[in-house]
Design a protein around this motif. Structure first.
Motif, PDB file in Angstrom:
ATOM      1  N   LEU A 412      39.149  68.787  27.715  1.00 10.13           N
ATOM      2  CA  LEU A 412      38.186  68.959  28.814  1.00 10.13           C
ATOM      3  C   LEU A 412      36.806  69.320  28.282  1.00 10.13           C
ATOM      4  CD1 LEU A 412      40.395  70.872  31.422  1.00 10.13           C
ATOM      5  CD2 LEU A 412      39.241  68.686  31.822  1.00 10.13           C
ATOM      6  N   TYR A 417      34.288  68.156  30.785  1.00  5.59           N
ATOM      7  CA  TYR A 417      35.106  68.355  31.979  1.00  5.59           C
ATOM      8  C   TYR A 417      35.167  67.119  32.879  1.00  5.59           C
ATOM      9  CZ  TYR A 417      35.390  73.180  30.532  1.00  5.59           C
ATOM     10  OH  TYR A 417      35.660  74.327  29.804  1.00  5.59           O
ATOM     11  N   LYS A 419      37.390  64.774  34.217  1.00  8.16           N
ATOM     12  CA  LYS A 419      38.855  64.779  34.353  1.00  8.16           C
ATOM     13  C   LYS A 419      39.463  63.388  34.221  1.00  8.16           C
ATOM     14  CE  LYS A 419      38.295  67.320  38.077  1.00  8.16           C
ATOM     15  NZ  LYS A 419      36.978  67.914  37.769  1.00  8.16           N
ATOM     16  N   THR A 422      39.500  62.734  30.529  1.00  6.86           N
ATOM     17  CA  THR A 422      40.469  63.634  29.912  1.00  6.86           C
ATOM     18  C   THR A 422      41.885  63.115  30.104  1.00  6.86           C
ATOM     19  OG1 THR A 422      39.039  65.566  30.222  1.00  6.86           O
ATOM     20  CG2 THR A 422      41.406  65.984  29.933  1.00  6.86           C
ATOM     21  N   ARG A 430      45.716  61.140  36.567  1.00  6.66           N
ATOM     22  CA  ARG A 430      44.875  62.245  37.024  1.00  6.66           C
ATOM     23  C   ARG A 430      45.685  63.263  37.827  1.00  6.66           C
ATOM     24  NH1 ARG A 430      39.267  59.992  39.386  1.00  6.66           N
ATOM     25  NH2 ARG A 430      38.905  62.236  39.524  1.00  6.66           N
ATOM     26  N   TYR A 434      45.779  67.236  37.138  1.00  4.02           N
ATOM     27  CA  TYR A 434      45.457  68.259  38.139  1.00  4.02           C
ATOM     28  C   TYR A 434      46.591  69.269  38.284  1.00  4.02           C
ATOM     29  CZ  TYR A 434      41.288  65.764  39.745  1.00  4.02           C
ATOM     30  OH  TYR A 434      40.051  65.171  39.813  1.00  4.02           O
TER      31      TYR A 434
END
Length: 444
Positions: A412, A417, A419, A422, A430, A434
């Protein structure tokens, strides 16, 4: 007559091995510590190095780069306790020829050494061509799916990246892809990138001209030039230094390469298959491995599960390896006992198919009757270590979660950051990212 260097800080054991090998007709030299061994390797020529893993102020693994830098083709055999099986597997990955476990069986040791010398070829050192070996299809659901992927990708010219732990059979899969392609009549050359010292990697891969550097006493044909229209298999590709990665990327992009010290280029027309037991996606993001090279190599990927995750294959391969061992040792009518079968199914097999093959070969060699029994197995397989308290699983889980959390945090930060990026780098979707962010209470 072959010259063998024996390295062991247990003098009585080392001299015992030296005496045994001398009686078998070998020239031997004994080194009682790491520094003495290093000095001997630097100033003398040896056909094989036999070293214990645990030395006085170093390990047998520390000798590997020293040996490989001087002569990449010198076999190194590691002596290790079976409790260090993961070390032995890592030694193979780093370029060791084979390992033998304590307590040493003289017949097994002699067989490994003779097999190593059979591999020594009078061909130029740059040449490392794998002889054709029998490919065995597994019977587990996952193995059958892998075979379908192989049959799908083999007729194409796409570059393939084979993923999996050491010992799962990545080279066999690469050779299978080659055999199912129109290039099957052309050479298949396997290159162990883990065994290539950074100082000689470029020369091994691309060749050099006489006088191009100190020690270049003659012209040398590199692997890429030698394979011509065949298939080159780059095993443990993640071990190449960054400089060599740059040269490899250029060679792949331009389909041309140049020997060190040469002005003229030669064409590259071979198919490239690479393999690794690392997560190159993460390595490319950290800068250890070039991202553009990763994508060039990963036009199609095949992931081979560890043996412990495909239980249906364990006994199937065990029977195959039993047949091979019976032929190798000129024995017959030996079966695997029910008790051994049960142990095989419960054992974790950290060395995967390579370890299973070695255990079967050793058992056949030691077997005095018509059945492989528990007594023919290494002690650590006879009595695998068990978790003894209810706290152990929790501790292991905490270690895993801590490592995963740190990896997510690091990625991250690298992506500022982002996402989506990442998740892509970590190889997850994703939603999963999360969920893990929420689970580990990561502040964004």
């Amino acid at each position: 007559m072959f010259n063998i260097l024996i390295v062991d800080d247990d003098t009585s054991f080392g001299l015992m091995i030296e005496g045994f090998l001398k009686r078998k007709g070998f020239n031997t030299t004994y080194a009682s510590n790491f520094n003495n061994a290093q000095n001997l390797i630097s100033h003398q020529e040896f056909d094989l190095i036999l070293t214990d893993y645990r030395l006085d102020n170093a390990t047998g693994l520390d000798l590997l780069p020293i040996v490989k830098k001087k002569n990449p083709n010198t076999p190194v055999v590691l002596i290790t306790a079976y409790s260090d099986i993961r070390v032995a597997v890592n030694a193979i990955k780093l370029g060791a020829f084979e390992y033998v476990t304590k307590p040493i069986n003289p017949d097994e040791l002699l067989h490994v050494i003779n097999r190593a010398f059979e591999k020594i070829s009078p061909k130029p050192k740059a040449q490392k061509t794998s002889s054709k070996r029998e490919y065995i299809k597994g019977i587990s659901r996952y193995s059958l799916e892998t075979e379908q992927q192989i049959e799908l990708i083999a007729p194409t010219e796409l570059s393939v990246l084979i993923l999996g732990e050491s010992g799962v059979g990545k080279e066999f899969v690469a050779q299978r892809i080659h055999e199912l392609n129109t290039r099957s009549k052309e050479p298949f050359v396997a290159v162990d990138c883990g065994a290539l010292h950074s100082d000689i990697a470029s020369s091994e891969l691309f060749g050099h001209k006489k006088g191009s550097f100190t020690g270049a006493l003659e012209d040398k044909v590199g692997h890429f030039e030698m394979v011509k229209n065949g298939t080159i298999f780059l095993d443990e590709i993640g071990n190449l230094s960054y400089d060599v990665q740059v040269k490899l990327l250029r060679a792949i992009q331009e389909r041309k390469a140049r020997r060190l010290g040469a002005n003229e280029e030669y064409p590259i027309s071979c198919r490239i298959i690479a393999a690794t037991n690392e997560n190159l996606r993460v390595s490319s993001f950290s800068g250890k491995f070039r991202e553009d090279l990763y994508h060039r190599l990963n036009e199609f990927s095949i992931h081979i599960l560890p043996l412990k995750d495909r239980k249906d294959d364990i006994l199937f391969y065990g029977y195959k390896f039993l047949d091979f061992a019976l032929q190798e040792f000129n024995k017959q009518n030996i079966i695997i006992s029910s008790a051994v079968k049960d142990i095989f199914q419960q054992y974790e097999w950290p060395g995967n198919l390579r370890e299973l093959r070695n255990v079967i070969r050793r058992a056949v060699l030691l077997c005095k009757g018509d059945e492989i029994t528990i007594s023919n197995l290494p002690n650590e397989i006879q009595q695998p270590q068990q978790l003894t308290t209810d706290e152990d699983p929790v501790q292991l889980k905490e270690v895993k979660e801590k490592s995963e959390k740190e990896l997510i945090l690091e990625t991250l930060e690298k992506t500022k950051y982002n996402k989506a990026k990442t998740a892509r780098i970590l190889g997850i979707d994703r939603k999963t990212l999360y969920n893990k962010i929420h689970r580990y209470r990561i502040d964004l």
